[in-house]
Write a protein that holds these residues in place. Structure first.
Motif, PDB file in Angstrom:
ATOM      1  N   PHE A   1       0.808  -1.209   0.000  1.00 28.09           N
ATOM      2  CA  PHE A   1       0.000   0.000   0.000  1.00 28.09           C
ATOM      3  C   PHE A   1       0.850   1.271   0.000  1.00 28.09           C
ATOM      4  O   PHE A   1       0.321   2.357  -0.231  1.00 28.09           O
ATOM      5  CB  PHE A   1      -0.932   0.011   1.225  1.00 28.09           C
ATOM      6  N   GLY A   2       2.149   1.109   0.274  1.00 22.44           N
ATOM      7  CA  GLY A   2       3.009   2.292   0.292  1.00 22.44           C
ATOM      8  C   GLY A   2       2.530   3.294   1.323  1.00 22.44           C
ATOM      9  O   GLY A   2       2.427   2.997   2.508  1.00 22.44           O
ATOM     10  N   GLU A   3       2.200   4.508   0.869  1.00 17.56           N
ATOM     11  CA  GLU A   3       1.676   5.553   1.753  1.00 17.56           C
ATOM     12  C   GLU A   3       0.249   5.903   1.321  1.00 17.56           C
ATOM     13  O   GLU A   3      -0.031   5.937   0.122  1.00 17.56           O
ATOM     14  CB  GLU A   3       2.563   6.785   1.678  1.00 17.56           C
ATOM     15  N   PRO A   4      -0.676   6.183   2.238  1.00 18.89           N
ATOM     16  CA  PRO A   4      -0.475   6.185   3.682  1.00 18.89           C
ATOM     17  C   PRO A   4      -0.465   4.771   4.248  1.00 18.89           C
ATOM     18  O   PRO A   4      -0.977   3.835   3.623  1.00 18.89           O
ATOM     19  CB  PRO A   4      -1.687   6.965   4.208  1.00 18.89           C
ATOM     20  N   THR A   5       0.094   4.586   5.425  1.00 18.52           N
ATOM     21  CA  THR A   5       0.128   3.267   6.047  1.00 18.52           C
ATOM     22  C   THR A   5      -1.214   2.941   6.684  1.00 18.52           C
ATOM     23  O   THR A   5      -2.063   3.810   6.893  1.00 18.52           O
ATOM     24  CB  THR A   5       1.229   3.212   7.109  1.00 18.52           C
ATOM     25  N   LEU A   6      -1.386   1.664   7.010  1.00 16.60           N
ATOM     26  CA  LEU A   6      -2.645   1.177   7.565  1.00 16.60           C
ATOM     27  C   LEU A   6      -2.517   1.048   9.088  1.00 16.60           C
ATOM     28  O   LEU A   6      -1.634   0.326   9.575  1.00 16.60           O
ATOM     29  CB  LEU A   6      -2.988  -0.190   6.967  1.00 16.60           C
ATOM     30  N   PRO A   7      -3.360   1.704   9.865  1.00 15.77           N
ATOM     31  CA  PRO A   7      -3.269   1.610  11.327  1.00 15.77           C
ATOM     32  C   PRO A   7      -3.800   0.267  11.821  1.00 15.77           C
ATOM     33  O   PRO A   7      -4.784  -0.258  11.299  1.00 15.77           O
ATOM     34  CB  PRO A   7      -4.151   2.770  11.810  1.00 15.77           C
ATOM     35  N   LEU A   8      -3.133  -0.274  12.828  1.00 14.88           N
ATOM     36  CA  LEU A   8      -3.599  -1.511  13.441  1.00 14.88           C
ATOM     37  C   LEU A   8      -4.737  -1.221  14.400  1.00 14.88           C
ATOM     38  O   LEU A   8      -4.726  -0.212  15.119  1.00 14.88           O
ATOM     39  CB  LEU A   8      -2.466  -2.193  14.212  1.00 14.88           C
ATOM     40  N   GLY A   9      -5.724  -2.117  14.422  1.00 18.43           N
ATOM     41  CA  GLY A   9      -6.834  -1.972  15.349  1.00 18.43           C
ATOM     42  C   GLY A   9      -6.496  -2.540  16.715  1.00 18.43           C
ATOM     43  O   GLY A   9      -5.381  -3.013  16.955  1.00 18.43           O
ATOM     44  N   PRO A  10      -7.447  -2.510  17.640  1.00 15.75           N
ATOM     45  CA  PRO A  10      -7.207  -3.040  18.987  1.00 15.75           C
ATOM     46  C   PRO A  10      -6.942  -4.547  18.952  1.00 15.75           C
ATOM     47  O   PRO A  10      -7.383  -5.252  18.041  1.00 15.75           O
ATOM     48  CB  PRO A  10      -8.509  -2.719  19.737  1.00 15.75           C
ATOM     49  N   GLN A  11      -6.235  -4.995  19.951  1.00 17.02           N
ATOM     50  CA  GLN A  11      -5.873  -6.409  19.996  1.00 17.02           C
ATOM     51  C   GLN A  11      -7.080  -7.287  20.326  1.00 17.02           C
ATOM     52  O   GLN A  11      -7.996  -6.874  21.034  1.00 17.02           O
ATOM     53  CB  GLN A  11      -4.794  -6.649  21.050  1.00 17.02           C
ATOM     54  N   ARG A  12      -7.049  -8.501  19.795  1.00 20.05           N
ATOM     55  CA  ARG A  12      -8.021  -9.527  20.179  1.00 20.05           C
ATOM     56  C   ARG A  12      -7.298 -10.859  20.200  1.00 20.05           C
ATOM     57  O   ARG A  12      -6.211 -11.005  19.649  1.00 20.05           O
ATOM     58  CB  ARG A  12      -9.181  -9.595  19.179  1.00 20.05           C
ATOM     59  N   SER A  13      -7.887 -11.843  20.862  1.00 13.53           N
ATOM     60  CA  SER A  13      -7.279 -13.168  20.919  1.00 13.53           C
ATOM     61  C   SER A  13      -8.358 -14.219  20.771  1.00 13.53           C
ATOM     62  O   SER A  13      -9.548 -13.894  20.764  1.00 13.53           O
ATOM     63  CB  SER A  13      -6.536 -13.365  22.234  1.00 13.53           C
TER      64      SER A  13
END
Length: 514
Positions: free
Chosen positions: A502-514
């Motif tokens: 995706f180059g720019e812009p980067t993709l933000p990570l969402g909240p953690q789950r397990s």
């Protein structure tokens, strides 16, 4: 004057060394055969099987350690992988060497269960017979499916409870040694330590060893309560239970590392579905000719354990009688327990493959002394196994460890060269992550780009954002934030993998789950 048998004239150390050498050769051949089948996928490339490798890689990278583990902590297995990785054999070579080491450790536990050497005994021969039977069972298992009822070969992995299997057999050996020498209390301390360490790393030891072995030993204590053996049995069962409780208590401070306590795996109300599930696995197994042979051999061993326990009890050989009894009682208790708890996992039934081997361990205690079983088994097994290991085993292991994977290499080289962080789903990203120069460069996420905290270091998610995704046929289509779609990325073809850059812009990570 009758000459002493040739076996009695050979030094003890020579027989033990010959047995260990034969066991090593059997281990090499077993690992080589399994690694040359589709089962190699489970040994070397499966997402679960790479957990210990990823821990070692994370430690080597100097990451803060904040793991999201399953109920199992894999402490002994990780230590073994870490030590073997120092040899510089790469991921595959280290895992194959770990498979050999696990089989060799099983021999050590079987040898311990065979008891101390005494006139007319053949503990090395019985141990090698049991290990050879295990090897045959493992070699009949060739499915790449982790859910197949092929429990013997799971010992060759480092994440399907190999240390717990070995500890179970070792615990049986400690019980035997304690009953054979009831005046000694060191075996009670040892079994408490083994139980504590085993439950600490894997509570499955409770179901596989603590419960069934306590039943057998407690029955022995009741039947022979007025004898030294009865009193020793009572002490051993108390030590086993106390050690198990200590192991559970020791897990409490590590609660943050345990993302799943295992309670969700049990549903007693679903016992009927569980019965059907395991019956279906058994039917699939016996539908294969090799599986049918293995099943018949396993049943024969189970029946022999019943017979041997009766014969040895009548001869007042309490130690080996308990070993044989464990060989048939443990599989029954484990299978009934797994069904009663409504579980659905073939790996929970591993004792059905290992416990009946104990019947061969005590075979020399049952047969007539004149058979000289020990010398025949040790010399024959050593000769055949060493030749097979040299001619077949080692070349196959080298080939399995060094077979190129162009698709994997493409992803790893691109990731390393990019200098950026990317992400992928569990079954897709873990193999490239284990091979990347810096394991932090590939983050484990779900299809919504949330950090998937399962058998992974949570510190990976500190990167906060990624700029590319690794996908394959196992990947669920991504639903990305901000209206971004997979079509917005430029695709890099890496065979069975595709890199979506995706180059720019980067993709933000969402909240953690397990």
């Amino acid at each position: 004057m009758t000459a002493a048998p040739a076996e009695s004239r050979s030094p003890i150390w020579a027989r033990e060394a010959m047995g260990a050498g034969a066991a090593l050769a059997v281990a090499v051949v077993t690992a080589a055969v399994v690694a040359s089948t589709p089962r190699a996928e489970l040994l070397l490339r499966d997402g679960d099987s790479l957990a210990t490798t990823l821990v070692v890689r994370s430690l080597a990278a100097g990451q803060p350690q904040d793991w999201a583990m399953s109920t199992v902590l894999f402490v002994p297995e990780t230590a073994m992988v870490g030590a073997l990785s120092l040899l510089g054999l790469g991921v595959e070579g280290t895992l194959l060497l770990a498979a050999v080491a696990s089989v060799l450790a099983l021999y050590g536990a079987l040898r311990f269960a065979a008891g101390a050497r005494r006139p007319g005994s053949a503990p090395v021969g019985g141990s090698l017979l049991a290990l050879t039977a295990f090897a045959v069972f493992a070699m009949t298992e060739a499915s790449a499916d982790r859910d197949a009822l092929e429990p013997a070969s799971l010992l060759l992995t480092t994440t399907y409870y190999s240390a717990t299997v070995i500890a179970m057999v070792l615990a049986v050996g400690l019980i035997r040694r304690g009953l054979d020498a009831p005046a000694r209390r060191r075996h009670a301390w040892a079994i408490a330590a083994v139980a504590a360490a085993s439950v600490f790393t894997n509570p499955m030891f409770l179901a596989w060893a603590t419960v069934p072995l306590s039943l057998v030993v407690a029955a022995t204590a009741l039947v022979r309560r007025r004898t030294d053996a009865g009193r020793a049995a009572a002490i051993l069962v108390v030590a086993l239970i106390a050690g198990s409780v200590a192991g559970l208590i020791a897990r409490i401070p590590l609660g943050r590392l345990i993302a799943n306590t295992g309670a969700g795996y049990a549903d007693p109300s679903a016992w009927w579905e569980s019965l059907g599930y395991y019956a279906g696995l058994a039917a699939d197994r016996v539908a294969d000719p090799a599986g049918a042979v293995a099943a018949l051999a396993g049943l024969a061993l189970w029946l022999w354990c019943v017979r041997a326990s009766v014969v040895l009890a009548r001869r007042d050989r309490i130690g080996p009688a308990v070993v044989a009894a464990c060989g048939w009682i443990v599989p029954v208790v484990v299978t009934v327990g797994a069904i009663a708890l409504g579980t659905h996992a073939a790996r929970y039934l591993q004792p059905i493959a290992f416990a009946p081997l104990l019947g061969l361990v005590v075979l020399p205690d049952v047969v007539a002394r004149r058979v000289h079983l020990g010398r025949v088994a040790v010399i024959g097994a050593t000769t055949v196994a060493l030749v097979a290991a040299g001619v077949f085993g080692i070349p196959r292991l080298v080939s399995a460890a060094s077979t190129p994977d162009a698709d994997l290499a493409c992803v790893v080289e691109w990731t390393d060269a990019s200098g950026r962080a990317g992400a992928g789903q569990f079954w897709t990203v873990r193999l490239p992550k284990a091979h990347a120069a810096d394991p932090r460069s590939l983050v484990q996420v779900d299809h919504e780009l949330r950090g998937y905290a399962w058998l992974v270091n949570r510190d990976d998610f500190a990167v906060g954002e990624v700029s590319f995704l690794v996908v394959d046929d196992e990947s669920v289509p991504f639903r990305l934030p901000g209206g971004v779609t997979e079509a917005d990325a430029s695709a890099v073809d890496c065979g069975r993998y595709t890199i979506l850059d995706f180059g720019e812009p980067t993709l933000p990570l969402g909240p953690q789950r397990s």
